[in-house]
Design an enzyme around this catalytic site. Structure first.
Site, PDB file in Angstrom:
ATOM      1  N   HIS A   3      60.626 -20.643  11.615  1.00 20.50           N
ATOM      2  CA  HIS A   3      61.750 -21.174  11.414  1.00 20.50           C
ATOM      3  C   HIS A   3      62.775 -20.578  12.385  1.00 20.50           C
ATOM      4  CE1 HIS A   3      61.408 -22.956   7.114  1.00 20.50           C
ATOM      5  NE2 HIS A   3      60.401 -23.309   7.824  1.00 20.50           N
ATOM      6  N   PRO A  27      67.602 -11.156  -3.891  1.00 18.28           N
ATOM      7  CA  PRO A  27      66.908 -12.058  -2.987  1.00 18.28           C
ATOM      8  C   PRO A  27      67.354 -12.900  -2.094  1.00 18.28           C
ATOM      9  CG  PRO A  27      66.715 -12.856  -5.221  1.00 18.28           C
ATOM     10  CD  PRO A  27      67.406 -11.938  -5.209  1.00 18.28           C
ATOM     11  N   TYR A  70      70.490 -22.918   1.683  1.00 16.41           N
ATOM     12  CA  TYR A  70      71.270 -22.151   0.916  1.00 16.41           C
ATOM     13  C   TYR A  70      72.682 -22.923   0.412  1.00 16.41           C
ATOM     14  CZ  TYR A  70      68.556 -18.225   2.348  1.00 16.41           C
ATOM     15  OH  TYR A  70      67.430 -17.162   2.671  1.00 16.41           O
ATOM     16  N   LYS A 108      65.306  -9.892   2.028  1.00 14.18           N
ATOM     17  CA  LYS A 108      64.862  -8.800   2.814  1.00 14.18           C
ATOM     18  C   LYS A 108      63.878  -7.648   1.988  1.00 14.18           C
ATOM     19  CE  LYS A 108      67.378  -9.630   6.073  1.00 14.18           C
ATOM     20  NZ  LYS A 108      66.513  -9.944   7.337  1.00 14.18           N
ATOM     21  N   TYR A 168      69.869 -11.778   9.280  1.00 12.62           N
ATOM     22  CA  TYR A 168      68.886 -12.380   8.653  1.00 12.62           C
ATOM     23  C   TYR A 168      67.333 -12.317   9.574  1.00 12.62           C
ATOM     24  CZ  TYR A 168      67.003 -16.232   5.843  1.00 12.62           C
ATOM     25  OH  TYR A 168      66.363 -16.932   4.934  1.00 12.62           O
TER      26      TYR A 168
HETATM   27  C1  PHB Z   1      61.475 -17.679  -1.276  1.00 15.78           C
HETATM   28  O1  PHB Z   1      60.876 -18.629  -0.439  1.00 15.78           O
HETATM   29  O2  PHB Z   1      60.845 -17.493  -2.262  1.00 15.78           O
HETATM   30  C2  PHB Z   1      62.791 -17.360  -0.704  1.00 15.78           C
HETATM   31  C3  PHB Z   1      63.308 -17.485   0.630  1.00 15.78           C
HETATM   32  C4  PHB Z   1      64.217 -17.033   1.149  1.00 15.78           C
HETATM   33  C5  PHB Z   1      65.294 -16.269   0.026  1.00 15.78           C
HETATM   34  C6  PHB Z   1      64.886 -15.943  -1.094  1.00 15.78           C
HETATM   35  C7  PHB Z   1      63.616 -16.429  -1.533  1.00 15.78           C
HETATM   36  O3  PHB Z   1      66.468 -15.788   0.486  1.00 15.78           O
END
Ligand code: PHB
Ligand code: APR
Length: 389
Positions: free
Chosen positions: A72, A292, A200, A296, A384
């Protein structure tokens, strides 16, 4: 019994450390409380920093990742009716790799089997002794028999609820914790992801995240009350609420379907210092937890493994303890930066129950600054994709 490194915990930290050390001729035994099937049933975030990808390649376990993982180049932040793209590749020259943690764990177990690495499953009553001496020892029960493992070092890779961290005396240890006043309700569905990158969303109804495992397996989350229960969320209610929190186009494109996994996770920031006591070294979730939001958790376990692996190789190959002596300080320096980033992104993208009108204005100002300022976007992208080891 005896081994060079006794590793407590057969999750990603313990498995990766064990395989890397094995490749360098250093003997390990992994003690795991659960069955392999139970470990492999866990659904966890699947965003890999390039540092972790490199470690998996060094461990000789990146074949399927190379075939099935996908890069990505950025991510999307949705707020106030708009969507901001943070372009990792343009801002940092680095992508992230999307590949489920369950797959990483599966690949590690398979590679360790092929390499003849030893794992003892369904152990119980694990206890550590002599960690502050030159003769550490781990005792445990397996198949109804009590065993003792003498070793040179103990790697505490047994997660937040393990026995390793509590084995460090309170007088030596400092714990730092923040518990967030909400949880994440997550679902897995065999549907095509809503977008080709993650979204997000900070919506008036709360946070939402659109992620994926592959092009046919989508992963979604919505912020929920810390008291919420999975049973009170039907699939229909989940999809309806998710749509309300997504940008219009994403809500329109969302393909819903039966969920194949549904769970609620609490959000917490936690660090224990030091990450070493004598010949016991803590690694991964045993030492730290992040919300989450910044994906990280697995990636911090990877940098701990990197520092500990090189410190142990230096000890056995060069009879030099510099790497081991520096382990805790080096690991914590990176841990705290990732804790900050995860805390920052959690505060930026969630609606807090006790959020004041001023707090909300601060969130809006931070999001607008991010939208308007390339340096702010670069700072987010650098964190990130993963700060250097
Ligand atoms: C996930 O794909 O489970 C996932 C991806 C990004 C995040 C948290 C969880 O920040
Ligand atoms: N004895 C043996 N094994 C134990 C014990 C014990 N007393 N206590 C816990 N374990 C095992 C757990 O069953 C688990 O398999 O230790 C393992 C710890 O694995 P994780 O919790 O996955 O932690 P870690 O390997 O550090 O990986 C961190 O996993 O939990 C996610 O979000 C986290 O992505 C991050 C990654």
């Amino acid at each position: 019994m005896r081994t060079q490194i006794c590793i407590i915990g057969g999750g990603p930290s313990g498995l990766l450390l064990s395989l890397l050390l094995h490749r360098r001729g250093i003997d390990t035994v992994v003690l795991e409380r659960q069955t392999r099937e139970h470990v492999l049933s866990r659904i966890r975030a699947g965003v890999l920093e390039q540092g972790l990808v490199a470690l998996l390649k060094e461990a000789g376990v990146a074949g399927r990742l190379n075939r099935e993982g996908f890069e990505h180049d950025g991510t999307r932040l949705a707020f106030g009716g708009e969507t901001l793209h943070i372009d990792f590749r343009r801002l940092t020259g680095t992508p992230v790799t999307v590949y489920g943690q369950t797959e990483v764990t599966h690949d590690l177990y398979q590679a360790r089997d092929e390499a003849g690495c030893k794992t003892v499953f369904t152990v119980s009553d694990v206890s550590l002794s002599g960690a502050d001496t030159d003769h550490p020892r781990v005792s445990y029960t397996a198949d109804g028999t009590r065993h003792t493992m003498d070793c040179d070092f103990i790697a505490g890779c047994d997660g937040f609820h393990g026995v390793s961290r509590p084995s460090i005396p309170q007088a030596v240890r400092s714990d730092y914790e923040k518990v967030y006043p909400f949880g994440w309700l997550g679902v897995l569905s065999e549907t095509p992801p809503v977008d080709d990158e993650l979204i997000y969303a900070n919506s008036p109804r709360g946070f939402a995240l659109c992620s994926m495992r592959n092009r046919h397996l989508a992963r979604y989350y919505i912020q929920c009350s810390a008291e919420d229960r999975v049973e009170s969320w039907s699939d229909g209610n989940f999809w309806e609420e998710l749509k309300r929190r997504l940008p219009e186009q994403a809500a329109a494109n969302l393909v819903t379907g039966p969920t194949i996994e549904k769970s609620i996770a609490p959000l917490r920031s936690f660090v224990t210092e030091p990450m070493r006591w004598g010949r016991l070294f803590l690694c991964g979730d045993a030492a730290h937890i992040v919300p989450p939001t910044g994906a990280k958790g697995l990636n911090l376990a990877a940098s701990d493994v990197h520092y500990l692996y090189h410190g142990l190789c230096q000890y056995y190959e060069d009879k030099d303890t510099v790497g081991l002596d520096a382990y805790s300080a080096r690991a914590l320096a990176r841990v705290w930066k990732a804790e900050r980033f995860s805390w920052w992104l959690t505060n930026l993208m969630h609606r807090f129950p006790d959020q004041s009108p001023f707090d909300r204005k601060m969130q809006i100002a931070e999001l607008e600054f991010l939208r308007e300022n390339e340096a702010a976007q670069k700072a987010m992208a650098e964190n990130y994709v993963g700060l250097p080891y």
